[in-house]
Write a protein that holds these residues in place. Structure first.
Motif, PDB file in Angstrom:
ATOM      1  N   ARG A 133     -21.022  -3.877 -20.604  1.00  0.00           N
ATOM      2  CA  ARG A 133     -21.655  -2.533 -20.208  1.00  0.00           C
ATOM      3  C   ARG A 133     -23.006  -2.709 -19.544  1.00  0.00           C
ATOM      4  N   ARG A 134     -23.747  -3.685 -19.624  1.00  0.00           N
ATOM      5  CA  ARG A 134     -24.899  -3.901 -18.591  1.00  0.00           C
ATOM      6  C   ARG A 134     -24.577  -4.298 -17.050  1.00  0.00           C
ATOM      7  N   LEU A 135     -23.455  -5.098 -17.156  1.00  0.00           N
ATOM      8  CA  LEU A 135     -23.028  -5.543 -16.038  1.00  0.00           C
ATOM      9  C   LEU A 135     -22.293  -4.207 -15.138  1.00  0.00           C
ATOM     10  N   LEU A 136     -21.670  -3.406 -15.874  1.00  0.00           N
ATOM     11  CA  LEU A 136     -21.195  -2.247 -15.330  1.00  0.00           C
ATOM     12  C   LEU A 136     -22.390  -1.302 -14.813  1.00  0.00           C
ATOM     13  N   GLU A 137     -23.149  -1.334 -15.599  1.00  0.00           N
ATOM     14  CA  GLU A 137     -24.328  -0.249 -15.422  1.00  0.00           C
ATOM     15  C   GLU A 137     -25.255  -0.659 -14.222  1.00  0.00           C
ATOM     16  N   ASP A 138     -25.231  -1.948 -13.895  1.00  0.00           N
ATOM     17  CA  ASP A 138     -26.205  -2.558 -13.064  1.00  0.00           C
ATOM     18  C   ASP A 138     -25.370  -2.659 -11.743  1.00  0.00           C
ATOM     19  N   ALA A 139     -24.184  -2.547 -11.626  1.00  0.00           N
ATOM     20  CA  ALA A 139     -23.376  -2.723 -10.443  1.00  0.00           C
ATOM     21  C   ALA A 139     -23.585  -1.579  -9.466  1.00  0.00           C
ATOM     22  N   GLU A 140     -23.797  -1.764  -8.134  1.00  0.00           N
ATOM     23  CA  GLU A 140     -23.942  -0.691  -7.507  1.00  0.00           C
ATOM     24  C   GLU A 140     -22.557  -0.452  -6.514  1.00  0.00           C
ATOM     25  N   LEU A 141     -21.727  -1.289  -6.540  1.00  0.00           N
ATOM     26  CA  LEU A 141     -20.572  -1.097  -5.916  1.00  0.00           C
ATOM     27  C   LEU A 141     -19.275  -1.475  -6.947  1.00  0.00           C
ATOM     28  N   TYR A 142     -18.253  -0.698  -6.944  1.00  0.00           N
ATOM     29  CA  TYR A 142     -17.163  -0.859  -7.791  1.00  0.00           C
ATOM     30  C   TYR A 142     -15.779  -1.139  -6.852  1.00  0.00           C
ATOM     31  N   TRP A 143     -14.769  -1.775  -7.359  1.00  0.00           N
ATOM     32  CA  TRP A 143     -13.721  -1.806  -6.295  1.00  0.00           C
ATOM     33  C   TRP A 143     -12.472  -1.131  -6.988  1.00  0.00           C
ATOM     34  N   LEU A 144     -12.035  -0.278  -6.414  1.00  0.00           N
ATOM     35  CA  LEU A 144     -10.689   0.539  -6.752  1.00  0.00           C
ATOM     36  C   LEU A 144      -9.424  -0.260  -6.336  1.00  0.00           C
ATOM     37  N   ALA A 145      -8.466  -0.541  -7.050  1.00  0.00           N
ATOM     38  CA  ALA A 145      -7.217  -1.192  -6.791  1.00  0.00           C
ATOM     39  C   ALA A 145      -6.184  -0.210  -7.091  1.00  0.00           C
ATOM     40  N   THR A 146      -5.221   0.262  -5.977  1.00  0.00           N
ATOM     41  CA  THR A 146      -4.104   0.938  -6.136  1.00  0.00           C
ATOM     42  C   THR A 146      -3.087   0.147  -5.606  1.00  0.00           C
ATOM     43  N   VAL A 147      -1.957   0.839  -5.524  1.00  0.00           N
ATOM     44  CA  VAL A 147      -0.495   0.468  -4.917  1.00  0.00           C
ATOM     45  C   VAL A 147      -0.270   1.458  -3.912  1.00  0.00           C
ATOM     46  N   ARG A 148       0.082   1.303  -2.710  1.00  0.00           N
ATOM     47  CA  ARG A 148       0.733   2.437  -1.969  1.00  0.00           C
ATOM     48  C   ARG A 148       2.108   2.903  -2.021  1.00  0.00           C
ATOM     49  N   ALA A 149       2.679   3.740  -1.705  1.00  0.00           N
ATOM     50  CA  ALA A 149       4.045   4.189  -2.140  1.00  0.00           C
ATOM     51  C   ALA A 149       4.916   3.366  -1.687  1.00  0.00           C
ATOM     52  N   ASP A 150       4.817   2.415  -0.678  1.00  0.00           N
ATOM     53  CA  ASP A 150       5.821   1.512  -0.118  1.00  0.00           C
ATOM     54  C   ASP A 150       5.606   0.203  -0.881  1.00  0.00           C
ATOM     55  N   GLY A 151       4.519  -0.008  -1.726  1.00  0.00           N
ATOM     56  CA  GLY A 151       4.514  -1.148  -2.553  1.00  0.00           C
ATOM     57  C   GLY A 151       3.402  -1.877  -2.341  1.00  0.00           C
ATOM     58  N   ARG A 152       2.714  -1.838  -1.350  1.00  0.00           N
ATOM     59  CA  ARG A 152       1.705  -2.860  -0.653  1.00  0.00           C
ATOM     60  C   ARG A 152       0.368  -2.294  -1.563  1.00  0.00           C
ATOM     61  N   PRO A 153      -0.358  -3.410  -2.001  1.00  0.00           N
ATOM     62  CA  PRO A 153      -1.614  -3.321  -2.532  1.00  0.00           C
ATOM     63  C   PRO A 153      -2.696  -2.735  -1.435  1.00  0.00           C
ATOM     64  N   HIS A 154      -3.521  -1.777  -2.245  1.00  0.00           N
ATOM     65  CA  HIS A 154      -4.636  -1.306  -1.441  1.00  0.00           C
ATOM     66  C   HIS A 154      -6.002  -1.216  -2.231  1.00  0.00           C
ATOM     67  N   VAL A 155      -6.982  -1.792  -1.807  1.00  0.00           N
ATOM     68  CA  VAL A 155      -8.388  -1.889  -2.574  1.00  0.00           C
ATOM     69  C   VAL A 155      -9.514  -1.520  -1.466  1.00  0.00           C
ATOM     70  N   THR A 156     -10.303  -0.593  -2.301  1.00  0.00           N
ATOM     71  CA  THR A 156     -11.249  -0.079  -1.590  1.00  0.00           C
ATOM     72  C   THR A 156     -12.516   0.073  -2.372  1.00  0.00           C
ATOM     73  N   PRO A 157     -13.710  -0.131  -1.827  1.00  0.00           N
ATOM     74  CA  PRO A 157     -15.106   0.093  -2.521  1.00  0.00           C
ATOM     75  C   PRO A 157     -15.640   1.385  -3.099  1.00  0.00           C
TER      76      PRO A 157
END
Length: 75
Positions: free
Chosen positions: A39-63
């Protein structure tokens, strides 16, 4: 007929090339932290990484910039 993207299909194991032998998976790491520490690590973080998969199956990561109700910016 266009070129298709995705995993290769062939006579080998799991659809891969025939000269490739599947390797055993490495052991899963043991989690040694605690929930308060996580919880402390998540609360102290300023940036998170969201990972998804595109419709064609390729991964996509965005801050993503993280703001929680307890941060001064959110008040």
């Amino acid at each position: 007929m266009g070129r298709q993207r995705g995993r290769p299909h062939g006579p080998g194991p799991a659809g891969g090339p025939p000269d490739r032998v599947p390797q055993p998976r490495p052991p899963r790491p043991r989690l040694t932290g605690s929930w308060p520490e996580a919880r402390r690590l998540l609360e102290d973080a300023e940036l998170y990484w969201l990972a998804t998969v595109r419709a064609d199956g390729r991964p996509h990561v965005t801050p993503l910039i993280g703001v929680s109700p307890r941060t001064p910016m959110a008040r």
